[in-house]
Design a protein around this motif. Structure first.
Motif, PDB file in Angstrom:
ATOM      1  N   ALA A   1     -18.585   7.601   6.965  1.00  0.00           N
ATOM      2  CA  ALA A   1     -17.839   6.457   7.492  1.00  0.00           C
ATOM      3  C   ALA A   1     -17.835   5.364   6.426  1.00  0.00           C
ATOM      4  CB  ALA A   1     -18.500   5.945   8.765  1.00  0.00           C
ATOM      5  N   PRO A   2     -16.709   4.653   6.291  1.00  0.00           N
ATOM      6  CA  PRO A   2     -16.675   3.572   5.304  1.00  0.00           C
ATOM      7  C   PRO A   2     -17.666   2.468   5.691  1.00  0.00           C
ATOM      8  CG  PRO A   2     -14.656   3.599   6.622  1.00  0.00           C
ATOM      9  CD  PRO A   2     -15.452   4.793   7.017  1.00  0.00           C
ATOM     10  N   VAL A   3     -18.089   1.726   4.695  1.00  0.00           N
ATOM     11  CA  VAL A   3     -19.043   0.634   4.897  1.00  0.00           C
ATOM     12  C   VAL A   3     -18.353  -0.671   4.523  1.00  0.00           C
ATOM     13  CG1 VAL A   3     -21.248  -0.334   4.130  1.00  0.00           C
ATOM     14  CG2 VAL A   3     -21.015   2.129   4.453  1.00  0.00           C
ATOM     15  N   GLY A   4     -18.602  -1.697   5.315  1.00  0.00           N
ATOM     16  CA  GLY A   4     -18.039  -3.012   5.042  1.00  0.00           C
ATOM     17  C   GLY A   4     -19.070  -4.094   5.293  1.00  0.00           C
ATOM     18  N   THR A   5     -18.666  -5.327   5.025  1.00  0.00           N
ATOM     19  CA  THR A   5     -19.539  -6.487   5.213  1.00  0.00           C
ATOM     20  C   THR A   5     -18.872  -7.452   6.182  1.00  0.00           C
ATOM     21  OG1 THR A   5     -20.291  -6.246   2.937  1.00  0.00           O
ATOM     22  CG2 THR A   5     -20.750  -8.344   4.004  1.00  0.00           C
ATOM     23  N   VAL A   6     -19.633  -7.908   7.170  1.00  0.00           N
ATOM     24  CA  VAL A   6     -19.096  -8.876   8.130  1.00  0.00           C
ATOM     25  C   VAL A   6     -18.866 -10.185   7.375  1.00  0.00           C
ATOM     26  CG1 VAL A   6     -19.560 -10.192  10.234  1.00  0.00           C
ATOM     27  CG2 VAL A   6     -20.274  -7.786  10.083  1.00  0.00           C
ATOM     28  N   THR A   7     -17.619 -10.710   7.451  1.00  0.00           N
ATOM     29  CA  THR A   7     -17.292 -11.941   6.738  1.00  0.00           C
ATOM     30  C   THR A   7     -17.022 -13.112   7.679  1.00  0.00           C
ATOM     31  OG1 THR A   7     -15.009 -11.177   6.591  1.00  0.00           O
ATOM     32  CG2 THR A   7     -16.407 -10.830   4.665  1.00  0.00           C
ATOM     33  N   GLN A   8     -16.676 -12.812   8.945  1.00  0.00           N
ATOM     34  CA  GLN A   8     -16.428 -13.880   9.933  1.00  0.00           C
ATOM     35  C   GLN A   8     -16.828 -13.392  11.307  1.00  0.00           C
ATOM     36  OE1 GLN A   8     -12.480 -15.598  10.146  1.00  0.00           O
ATOM     37  NE2 GLN A   8     -12.079 -15.044   8.011  1.00  0.00           N
TER      38      GLN A   8
ATOM     39  N   GLU B   1     -16.564 -13.125  20.472  1.00  0.00           N
ATOM     40  CA  GLU B   1     -15.730 -12.060  21.023  1.00  0.00           C
ATOM     41  C   GLU B   1     -15.168 -11.112  19.957  1.00  0.00           C
ATOM     42  OE1 GLU B   1     -15.128 -11.152  24.266  1.00  0.00           O
ATOM     43  OE2 GLU B   1     -16.710 -12.612  24.647  1.00  0.00           O
ATOM     44  N   PHE B   2     -15.068 -11.583  18.716  1.00  0.00           N
ATOM     45  CA  PHE B   2     -14.498 -10.744  17.668  1.00  0.00           C
ATOM     46  C   PHE B   2     -15.010 -11.202  16.316  1.00  0.00           C
ATOM     47  CE2 PHE B   2     -11.642 -14.336  18.041  1.00  0.00           C
ATOM     48  CZ  PHE B   2     -11.313 -14.641  16.738  1.00  0.00           C
ATOM     49  N   GLY B   3     -14.654 -10.433  15.299  1.00  0.00           N
ATOM     50  CA  GLY B   3     -15.033 -10.789  13.944  1.00  0.00           C
ATOM     51  C   GLY B   3     -14.146 -10.078  12.940  1.00  0.00           C
ATOM     52  N   PHE B   4     -14.426 -10.318  11.663  1.00  0.00           N
ATOM     53  CA  PHE B   4     -13.710  -9.649  10.596  1.00  0.00           C
ATOM     54  C   PHE B   4     -14.732  -9.099   9.620  1.00  0.00           C
ATOM     55  CE2 PHE B   4     -10.555 -12.521  12.269  1.00  0.00           C
ATOM     56  CZ  PHE B   4      -9.376 -11.772  12.220  1.00  0.00           C
ATOM     57  N   LEU B   5     -14.397  -7.971   9.043  1.00  0.00           N
ATOM     58  CA  LEU B   5     -15.245  -7.406   8.001  1.00  0.00           C
ATOM     59  C   LEU B   5     -14.390  -7.130   6.782  1.00  0.00           C
ATOM     60  CD1 LEU B   5     -14.817  -4.017   7.851  1.00  0.00           C
ATOM     61  CD2 LEU B   5     -15.926  -4.226  10.055  1.00  0.00           C
ATOM     62  N   THR B   6     -15.028  -7.108   5.636  1.00  0.00           N
ATOM     63  CA  THR B   6     -14.325  -6.828   4.395  1.00  0.00           C
ATOM     64  C   THR B   6     -14.752  -5.450   3.922  1.00  0.00           C
ATOM     65  OG1 THR B   6     -14.266  -9.166   3.842  1.00  0.00           O
ATOM     66  CG2 THR B   6     -13.911  -7.619   2.033  1.00  0.00           C
ATOM     67  N   THR B   7     -13.785  -4.628   3.584  1.00  0.00           N
ATOM     68  CA  THR B   7     -14.053  -3.264   3.129  1.00  0.00           C
ATOM     69  C   THR B   7     -14.436  -3.274   1.654  1.00  0.00           C
ATOM     70  OG1 THR B   7     -11.767  -2.880   2.493  1.00  0.00           O
ATOM     71  CG2 THR B   7     -12.363  -2.354   4.779  1.00  0.00           C
TER      72      THR B   7
ATOM     73  N   PHE C   1     -12.360  -6.707  14.113  1.00  0.00           N
ATOM     74  CA  PHE C   1     -13.063  -5.874  15.090  1.00  0.00           C
ATOM     75  C   PHE C   1     -13.398  -6.722  16.306  1.00  0.00           C
ATOM     76  CE2 PHE C   1     -16.494  -7.628  12.558  1.00  0.00           C
ATOM     77  CZ  PHE C   1     -17.495  -7.929  13.469  1.00  0.00           C
ATOM     78  N   HIS C   2     -13.430  -6.093  17.464  1.00  0.00           N
ATOM     79  CA  HIS C   2     -13.764  -6.758  18.723  1.00  0.00           C
ATOM     80  C   HIS C   2     -15.213  -6.445  19.053  1.00  0.00           C
ATOM     81  CE1 HIS C   2     -13.781  -7.617  23.072  1.00  0.00           C
ATOM     82  NE2 HIS C   2     -12.825  -8.498  22.761  1.00  0.00           N
ATOM     83  N   ARG C   3     -15.862  -7.303  19.815  1.00  0.00           N
ATOM     84  CA  ARG C   3     -17.267  -7.099  20.183  1.00  0.00           C
ATOM     85  C   ARG C   3     -17.469  -5.755  20.882  1.00  0.00           C
ATOM     86  NH1 ARG C   3     -20.181 -11.061  22.495  1.00  0.00           N
ATOM     87  NH2 ARG C   3     -21.769  -9.620  23.130  1.00  0.00           N
ATOM     88  N   ASN C   4     -16.470  -5.291  21.651  1.00  0.00           N
ATOM     89  CA  ASN C   4     -16.572  -3.993  22.341  1.00  0.00           C
ATOM     90  C   ASN C   4     -16.520  -2.810  21.370  1.00  0.00           C
ATOM     91  OD1 ASN C   4     -16.685  -5.406  24.731  1.00  0.00           O
ATOM     92  ND2 ASN C   4     -14.523  -5.094  25.224  1.00  0.00           N
ATOM     93  N   SER C   5     -16.109  -3.056  20.128  1.00  0.00           N
ATOM     94  CA  SER C   5     -16.068  -1.992  19.121  1.00  0.00           C
ATOM     95  C   SER C   5     -17.426  -1.770  18.474  1.00  0.00           C
ATOM     96  CB  SER C   5     -15.064  -2.346  18.019  1.00  0.00           C
ATOM     97  OG  SER C   5     -13.779  -2.460  18.553  1.00  0.00           O
ATOM     98  N   VAL C   6     -18.350  -2.692  18.707  1.00  0.00           N
ATOM     99  CA  VAL C   6     -19.682  -2.570  18.108  1.00  0.00           C
ATOM    100  C   VAL C   6     -20.510  -1.659  19.015  1.00  0.00           C
ATOM    101  CG1 VAL C   6     -21.733  -3.804  17.308  1.00  0.00           C
ATOM    102  CG2 VAL C   6     -19.467  -4.853  17.088  1.00  0.00           C
TER     103      VAL C   6
END
Length: 189
Positions: free
Chosen positions: A117-124, A130-136, A144-149
């Protein structure tokens, strides 16, 4: 086969029916999987040790073309059925067959190779959690949404957290699903 089957009896007298059984097993393997250039079998008499006493140890080495080998050198511990010589011999050859089968599949490239699986870093992370963004790794930003975690671990995430994820196309572009927080050194938890 280029050379006759070698059978080494350790701590016991040679037994003709074991030699015959081993030759029969090798012939079956050769008929099913192709050329075997040599086979060596070690039959070790049961030891008197308390933990493994009474169990035969059978090791099988198969030589294949182009210097390849298949080996079964570890007898399952504490399996009472290995107190019977014919069972122990048959079990060793069944394990040799499975290894030979795996070897043939690799040669024919039939083994599935699972991509990591690809790895990314949470940036926001949103203020309302409720949600966030990650950088690949290639610099793209993915929602991504909190339900995706996975496993309800959204609360563990911080800006800078490393995560693995699956990428899919959402209504507004790429989004991450199956987001899994990684441990300190990027290891999966």
């Amino acid at each position: 086969m280029q050379t006759p089957v070698e059978i080494d009896f350790q701590g016991m007298e040679p037994v003709d029916f074991v030699r015959d059984e081993a030759i029969e097993h090798v012939q079956k393997l050769e008929k099913r999987y192709g050329r075997i250039t040599a086979c060596r079998v070690a039959v070790k008499k049961p030891s008197g040790h308390h933990q493994t006493g009474g169990l035969y140890e059978i090791n099988v080495w198969l030589s294949l073309p182009e210097g390849r080998e298949v080996a079964v050198v570890k007898t399952p511990q504490l399996d009472e059925r290995h107190s019977h010589l014919i069972f122990a011999l048959g079990d060793a050859f069944k394990r040799a067959e499975r290894r030979l089968q795996d070897h043939v599949r690799k040669l024919q490239r039939q083994v599935k190779i699972h991509e990591e699986a690809p790895v990314g870093t949470v940036t926001q992370l949103s203020p309302d959690a409720e949600f966030g963004f990650l950088t690949t790794a290639d610099g793209r930003e993915i929602y991504f949404h909190r339900n995706s975690v996975l496993h309800g671990q959204y609360s563990r995430l911080k800006v800078g957290s490393r995560v693995s994820f699956a990428e899919e196309m959402g209504d507004k572009g790429p989004q991450a699903s199956s987001v899994r927080p990684l441990g300190r050194h990027g290891m999966r938890l």
